[in-house]
Design an enzyme around this catalytic site. Sequence first.
Site, PDB file in Angstrom:
ATOM      1  N   THR A  21       0.879  -1.236  -0.052  1.00 57.31           N
ATOM      2  CA  THR A  21      -0.027   0.060  -0.118  1.00 57.31           C
ATOM      3  C   THR A  21       0.912   1.290  -0.069  1.00 57.31           C
ATOM      4  OG1 THR A  21      -1.836  -0.973   1.115  1.00 57.31           O
ATOM      5  CG2 THR A  21      -1.624   1.374   1.407  1.00 57.31           C
ATOM      6  N   PHE A  67       0.978   5.104   1.018  1.00 58.67           N
ATOM      7  CA  PHE A  67       0.532   6.081   1.933  1.00 58.67           C
ATOM      8  C   PHE A  67       1.118   7.587   1.444  1.00 58.67           C
ATOM      9  CE2 PHE A  67       0.271   2.175   4.291  1.00 58.67           C
ATOM     10  CZ  PHE A  67      -0.844   2.244   5.059  1.00 58.67           C
TER      11      PHE A  67
END
Length: 302
Positions: A196, A198
Amino acid sequence: MHSYPEPAQELVARMAAAAAADPARAIALQGAPGCNSHRAAIEHDADCLPLPCFSFEDALDAVKEGRAERAIIPIENSQHGRVADIHFLLPESGLSIVGEHFMPIHHALMALRNADGGLGPFSAAYSHPQALGQSRRYLRDRGIVPMAYADTAGAAALVREQGDPAACAIAPILAAELYGLEVIEKNVEDAADNTTRFVVLAREPLDPRELEGQPTMTTFIFEVKNIPAALYKALGGFATNGVNMTKLESYQIGASFAATTFYADIEGAPGDPRVDTAMQELAFHCKYVRPLGSYRQARPRG
Protein backbone atom coordinates in the site's frame (compact mmCIF):
# COMPACT_ATOMS: atom_id res chain seq x y z
CA MET A 1 -14.23 8.15 19.92
CA HIS A 2 -17.47 6.37 20.87
CA SER A 3 -17.84 5.08 17.31
CA TYR A 4 -15.06 2.58 18.06
CA PRO A 5 -15.83 -0.81 19.62
CA GLU A 6 -15.44 -0.70 23.40
CA PRO A 7 -12.13 -2.65 23.50
CA ALA A 8 -10.50 0.10 21.38
CA GLN A 9 -11.88 3.13 23.18
CA GLU A 10 -9.42 3.18 26.09
CA LEU A 11 -6.45 2.93 23.72
CA VAL A 12 -7.87 5.68 21.52
CA ALA A 13 -8.40 7.96 24.51
CA ARG A 14 -4.85 7.38 25.75
CA MET A 15 -3.29 8.07 22.34
CA ALA A 16 -5.49 11.13 21.78
CA ALA A 17 -4.40 12.57 25.14
CA ALA A 18 -0.73 12.09 24.26
CA ALA A 19 -1.24 13.77 20.88
CA ALA A 20 -3.13 16.66 22.47
CA ALA A 21 -0.19 17.29 24.81
CA ASP A 22 2.28 17.50 21.90
CA PRO A 23 0.43 18.11 18.58
CA ALA A 24 3.69 18.95 16.76
CA ARG A 25 4.59 15.25 16.97
CA ALA A 26 1.08 13.95 16.22
CA ILE A 27 0.23 12.11 13.01
CA ALA A 28 -3.50 11.63 12.42
CA LEU A 29 -4.62 8.37 10.85
CA GLN A 30 -7.87 6.60 10.00
CA GLY A 31 -8.56 3.51 12.04
CA ALA A 32 -8.35 1.98 15.48
CA PRO A 33 -5.01 1.36 17.22
CA GLY A 34 -3.26 -1.54 15.53
CA CYS A 35 -4.44 -0.81 11.98
CA ASN A 36 -2.10 -0.63 8.99
CA SER A 37 -2.12 3.18 9.07
CA HIS A 38 -0.92 2.98 12.68
CA ARG A 39 1.97 0.82 11.51
CA ALA A 40 2.67 3.17 8.61
CA ALA A 41 2.79 6.23 10.90
CA ILE A 42 5.38 4.58 13.14
CA GLU A 43 7.43 3.34 10.18
CA HIS A 44 7.38 6.79 8.60
CA ASP A 45 8.36 8.57 11.83
CA ALA A 46 9.35 6.41 14.78
CA ASP A 47 9.17 9.45 17.10
CA CYS A 48 5.59 10.39 16.17
CA LEU A 49 2.48 10.26 18.33
CA PRO A 50 -0.20 8.40 16.32
CA LEU A 51 -3.67 9.96 16.62
CA PRO A 52 -6.41 7.44 15.70
CA CYS A 53 -9.45 8.94 13.94
CA PHE A 54 -12.62 7.07 12.97
CA SER A 55 -12.83 8.34 9.36
CA PHE A 56 -10.55 9.81 6.73
CA GLU A 57 -12.40 13.12 7.09
CA ASP A 58 -11.72 13.11 10.84
CA ALA A 59 -8.00 12.54 10.24
CA LEU A 60 -7.81 15.40 7.73
CA ASP A 61 -9.78 17.68 10.06
CA ALA A 62 -7.33 16.95 12.88
CA VAL A 63 -4.57 18.48 10.76
CA LYS A 64 -6.66 21.43 9.57
CA GLU A 65 -7.63 22.21 13.18
CA GLY A 66 -4.06 21.95 14.49
CA ARG A 67 -4.64 18.84 16.63
CA ALA A 68 -2.02 17.02 14.54
CA GLU A 69 0.91 18.29 12.50
CA ARG A 70 0.44 15.68 9.77
CA ALA A 71 -1.87 12.92 8.58
CA ILE A 72 -0.92 9.66 6.90
CA ILE A 73 -3.54 8.32 4.50
CA PRO A 74 -3.56 5.18 2.29
CA ILE A 75 -4.12 6.19 -1.30
CA GLU A 76 -3.69 3.00 -3.35
CA ASN A 77 -2.92 -0.69 -3.07
CA SER A 78 -0.96 -2.80 -5.54
CA GLN A 79 -3.61 -5.53 -5.48
CA HIS A 80 -6.90 -3.73 -4.91
CA GLY A 81 -6.33 -0.33 -6.54
CA ARG A 82 -7.41 3.11 -5.39
CA VAL A 83 -8.69 3.61 -1.86
CA ALA A 84 -12.29 4.79 -2.19
CA ASP A 85 -13.05 8.52 -1.86
CA ILE A 86 -9.45 9.61 -1.34
CA HIS A 87 -9.19 11.47 -4.66
CA PHE A 88 -12.24 13.51 -3.66
CA LEU A 89 -11.12 14.13 -0.09
CA LEU A 90 -7.55 15.29 -0.76
CA PRO A 91 -8.41 18.31 -2.95
CA GLU A 92 -11.30 19.27 -0.67
CA SER A 93 -9.09 19.16 2.43
CA GLY A 94 -6.89 22.09 1.40
CA LEU A 95 -3.86 20.17 2.75
CA SER A 96 -0.62 19.54 0.86
CA ILE A 97 1.13 16.24 0.23
CA VAL A 98 4.57 16.44 1.88
CA GLY A 99 5.65 12.80 1.68
CA GLU A 100 4.85 9.26 0.62
CA HIS A 101 5.40 5.91 2.27
CA PHE A 102 5.21 2.41 0.79
CA MET A 103 4.44 -0.45 3.16
CA PRO A 104 4.15 -4.20 2.49
CA ILE A 105 0.77 -5.38 3.76
CA HIS A 106 0.44 -8.73 5.51
CA HIS A 107 -2.94 -9.68 6.89
CA ALA A 108 -3.64 -12.20 9.63
CA LEU A 109 -6.85 -14.08 10.41
CA MET A 110 -7.69 -13.75 14.12
CA ALA A 111 -10.52 -14.79 16.43
CA LEU A 112 -11.58 -15.82 19.95
CA ARG A 113 -11.42 -19.39 21.17
CA ASN A 114 -14.56 -21.51 21.52
CA ALA A 115 -15.86 -22.50 24.94
CA ASP A 116 -13.99 -25.83 24.59
CA GLY A 117 -10.73 -24.01 23.78
CA GLY A 118 -10.85 -24.74 20.06
CA LEU A 119 -10.81 -22.32 17.15
CA GLY A 120 -13.41 -22.11 14.36
CA PRO A 121 -15.15 -22.91 12.16
CA PHE A 122 -15.76 -19.31 11.06
CA SER A 123 -18.86 -18.06 9.27
CA ALA A 124 -17.93 -14.38 8.80
CA ALA A 125 -14.75 -12.29 8.55
CA TYR A 126 -14.81 -8.58 9.44
CA SER A 127 -12.33 -6.09 8.01
CA HIS A 128 -11.89 -2.96 5.91
CA PRO A 129 -13.16 -3.45 2.32
CA GLN A 130 -9.60 -3.10 1.00
CA ALA A 131 -8.34 -5.91 3.24
CA LEU A 132 -11.31 -8.09 2.32
CA GLY A 133 -10.60 -7.48 -1.36
CA GLN A 134 -6.92 -8.32 -0.86
CA SER A 135 -7.91 -11.63 0.80
CA ARG A 136 -10.85 -12.43 -1.47
CA ARG A 137 -9.64 -15.81 -2.74
CA TYR A 138 -8.58 -16.94 0.72
CA LEU A 139 -12.05 -16.26 2.15
CA ARG A 140 -13.95 -17.69 -0.80
CA ASP A 141 -11.97 -20.94 -0.74
CA ARG A 142 -12.94 -21.42 2.93
CA GLY A 143 -16.57 -20.35 2.61
CA ILE A 144 -16.16 -17.40 4.97
CA VAL A 145 -18.48 -14.46 4.27
CA PRO A 146 -16.68 -11.07 4.08
CA MET A 147 -18.23 -8.35 6.27
CA ALA A 148 -17.09 -4.76 5.71
CA TYR A 149 -16.03 -2.62 8.66
CA ALA A 150 -14.50 0.85 8.97
CA ASP A 151 -10.93 -0.41 9.46
CA THR A 152 -8.94 -3.59 10.06
CA ALA A 153 -8.01 -3.11 13.72
CA GLY A 154 -11.48 -1.82 14.53
CA ALA A 155 -12.81 -5.09 13.10
CA ALA A 156 -10.54 -7.00 15.48
CA ALA A 157 -11.87 -4.92 18.40
CA LEU A 158 -15.43 -5.62 17.20
CA VAL A 159 -14.83 -9.39 17.20
CA ARG A 160 -13.53 -9.08 20.76
CA GLU A 161 -16.55 -7.00 21.78
CA GLN A 162 -19.10 -9.37 20.20
CA GLY A 163 -17.56 -12.43 21.83
CA ASP A 164 -18.72 -14.66 18.97
CA PRO A 165 -16.16 -17.42 18.23
CA ALA A 166 -17.74 -17.98 14.80
CA ALA A 167 -16.65 -14.48 13.76
CA CYS A 168 -13.09 -13.61 12.83
CA ALA A 169 -11.20 -10.53 11.68
CA ILE A 170 -8.57 -9.83 9.05
CA ALA A 171 -6.10 -7.34 10.50
CA PRO A 172 -2.40 -6.79 11.29
CA ILE A 173 -0.89 -9.07 13.94
CA LEU A 174 -0.51 -6.00 16.16
CA ALA A 175 -4.30 -5.84 16.44
CA ALA A 176 -4.46 -9.40 17.79
CA GLU A 177 -1.95 -8.44 20.47
CA LEU A 178 -3.86 -5.28 21.42
CA TYR A 179 -7.32 -6.89 21.60
CA GLY A 180 -6.50 -10.33 22.94
CA LEU A 181 -7.34 -12.42 19.88
CA GLU A 182 -5.70 -15.64 18.69
CA VAL A 183 -3.87 -15.51 15.35
CA ILE A 184 -5.34 -18.33 13.28
CA GLU A 185 -3.19 -17.86 10.18
CA LYS A 186 -0.67 -15.29 9.02
CA ASN A 187 -0.24 -13.84 5.52
CA VAL A 188 -3.77 -14.51 4.30
CA GLU A 189 -3.48 -11.86 1.55
CA ASP A 190 -3.82 -13.31 -1.94
CA ALA A 191 -0.59 -11.75 -3.28
CA ALA A 192 2.80 -12.01 -1.58
CA ASP A 193 3.87 -8.59 -2.90
CA ASN A 194 0.77 -6.82 -1.54
CA THR A 195 1.84 -3.19 -0.95
CA THR A 196 0.00 0.00 0.00
CA ARG A 197 1.12 3.50 -0.82
CA PHE A 198 0.41 6.16 1.80
CA VAL A 199 0.68 9.93 1.43
CA VAL A 200 1.62 12.30 4.25
CA LEU A 201 -0.35 15.54 4.44
CA ALA A 202 0.31 18.85 6.20
CA ARG A 203 -1.22 22.33 6.33
CA GLU A 204 1.63 23.89 4.36
CA PRO A 205 3.53 22.58 1.31
CA LEU A 206 7.23 21.81 1.51
CA ASP A 207 9.67 24.59 0.71
CA PRO A 208 11.08 23.74 -2.77
CA ARG A 209 14.57 24.30 -1.40
CA GLU A 210 14.09 21.25 0.84
CA LEU A 211 13.76 19.09 -2.27
CA GLU A 212 16.77 20.30 -4.26
CA GLY A 213 19.01 17.51 -5.50
CA GLN A 214 16.63 14.73 -4.43
CA PRO A 215 14.35 12.44 -6.43
CA THR A 216 10.98 14.19 -6.24
CA MET A 217 7.33 13.53 -7.02
CA THR A 218 4.60 16.07 -7.78
CA THR A 219 0.88 15.32 -7.53
CA PHE A 220 -1.87 17.44 -9.10
CA ILE A 221 -5.40 17.30 -10.43
CA PHE A 222 -6.70 18.88 -13.62
CA GLU A 223 -9.71 19.13 -15.89
CA VAL A 224 -9.18 19.42 -19.63
CA LYS A 225 -11.30 21.61 -21.85
CA ASN A 226 -14.28 19.78 -23.32
CA ILE A 227 -12.99 19.68 -26.89
CA PRO A 228 -11.74 16.84 -29.10
CA ALA A 229 -8.20 15.56 -28.35
CA ALA A 230 -7.81 17.90 -25.37
CA LEU A 231 -6.32 15.19 -23.14
CA TYR A 232 -3.95 14.02 -25.88
CA LYS A 233 -2.68 17.56 -26.38
CA ALA A 234 -2.52 18.31 -22.67
CA LEU A 235 -0.32 15.28 -21.96
CA GLY A 236 1.92 15.76 -24.97
CA GLY A 237 4.07 18.29 -23.13
CA PHE A 238 5.22 15.66 -20.63
CA ALA A 239 6.46 13.41 -23.43
CA THR A 240 8.22 16.16 -25.41
CA ASN A 241 9.89 17.51 -22.26
CA GLY A 242 10.99 14.11 -20.95
CA VAL A 243 8.88 14.19 -17.78
CA ASN A 244 7.80 10.75 -16.56
CA MET A 245 4.14 10.49 -15.55
CA THR A 246 3.80 7.56 -13.14
CA LYS A 247 0.07 7.78 -12.49
CA LEU A 248 -3.01 9.07 -14.30
CA GLU A 249 -6.53 8.32 -13.09
CA SER A 250 -9.87 9.80 -14.04
CA TYR A 251 -12.94 10.38 -11.88
CA GLN A 252 -16.20 12.26 -12.17
CA ILE A 253 -17.24 15.26 -10.07
CA GLY A 254 -20.96 16.05 -10.11
CA ALA A 255 -23.73 14.42 -12.08
CA SER A 256 -23.29 16.00 -15.52
CA PHE A 257 -20.75 13.38 -16.73
CA ALA A 258 -19.69 15.97 -19.32
CA ALA A 259 -16.26 16.69 -17.85
CA THR A 260 -13.70 14.41 -16.24
CA THR A 261 -11.19 15.30 -13.55
CA PHE A 262 -7.77 13.64 -13.68
CA TYR A 263 -5.39 12.82 -10.83
CA ALA A 264 -1.71 12.58 -11.81
CA ASP A 265 1.75 11.92 -10.37
CA ILE A 266 4.92 12.96 -12.17
CA GLU A 267 8.60 12.62 -11.36
CA GLY A 268 10.15 16.03 -10.67
CA ALA A 269 8.98 19.29 -9.20
CA PRO A 270 8.33 22.91 -10.16
CA GLY A 271 11.60 24.73 -10.62
CA ASP A 272 12.88 22.07 -13.01
CA PRO A 273 12.64 23.73 -16.46
CA ARG A 274 11.28 20.54 -18.03
CA VAL A 275 8.51 20.25 -15.42
CA ASP A 276 7.69 23.96 -15.66
CA THR A 277 7.35 23.80 -19.43
CA ALA A 278 5.24 20.63 -19.34
CA MET A 279 2.92 22.13 -16.73
CA GLN A 280 2.52 25.33 -18.78
CA GLU A 281 1.52 23.28 -21.82
CA LEU A 282 -0.90 21.28 -19.66
CA ALA A 283 -2.52 24.44 -18.30
CA PHE A 284 -3.07 25.79 -21.83
CA HIS A 285 -5.39 22.85 -22.62
CA CYS A 286 -7.15 22.75 -19.23
CA LYS A 287 -9.93 24.54 -17.41
CA TYR A 288 -7.76 24.36 -14.31
CA VAL A 289 -4.68 22.65 -12.86
CA ARG A 290 -4.41 22.33 -9.09
CA PRO A 291 -1.16 21.18 -7.44
CA LEU A 292 -1.55 18.92 -4.41
CA GLY A 293 2.11 18.88 -3.42
CA SER A 294 5.73 18.11 -4.27
CA TYR A 295 7.65 15.74 -2.01
CA ARG A 296 10.58 13.34 -1.75
CA GLN A 297 10.16 10.20 -3.82
CA ALA A 298 9.99 6.92 -1.92
CA ARG A 299 10.48 3.47 -3.41
CA PRO A 300 8.56 0.31 -2.54
CA ARG A 301 10.64 -2.17 -0.60
CA GLY A 302 11.12 -5.63 -1.97
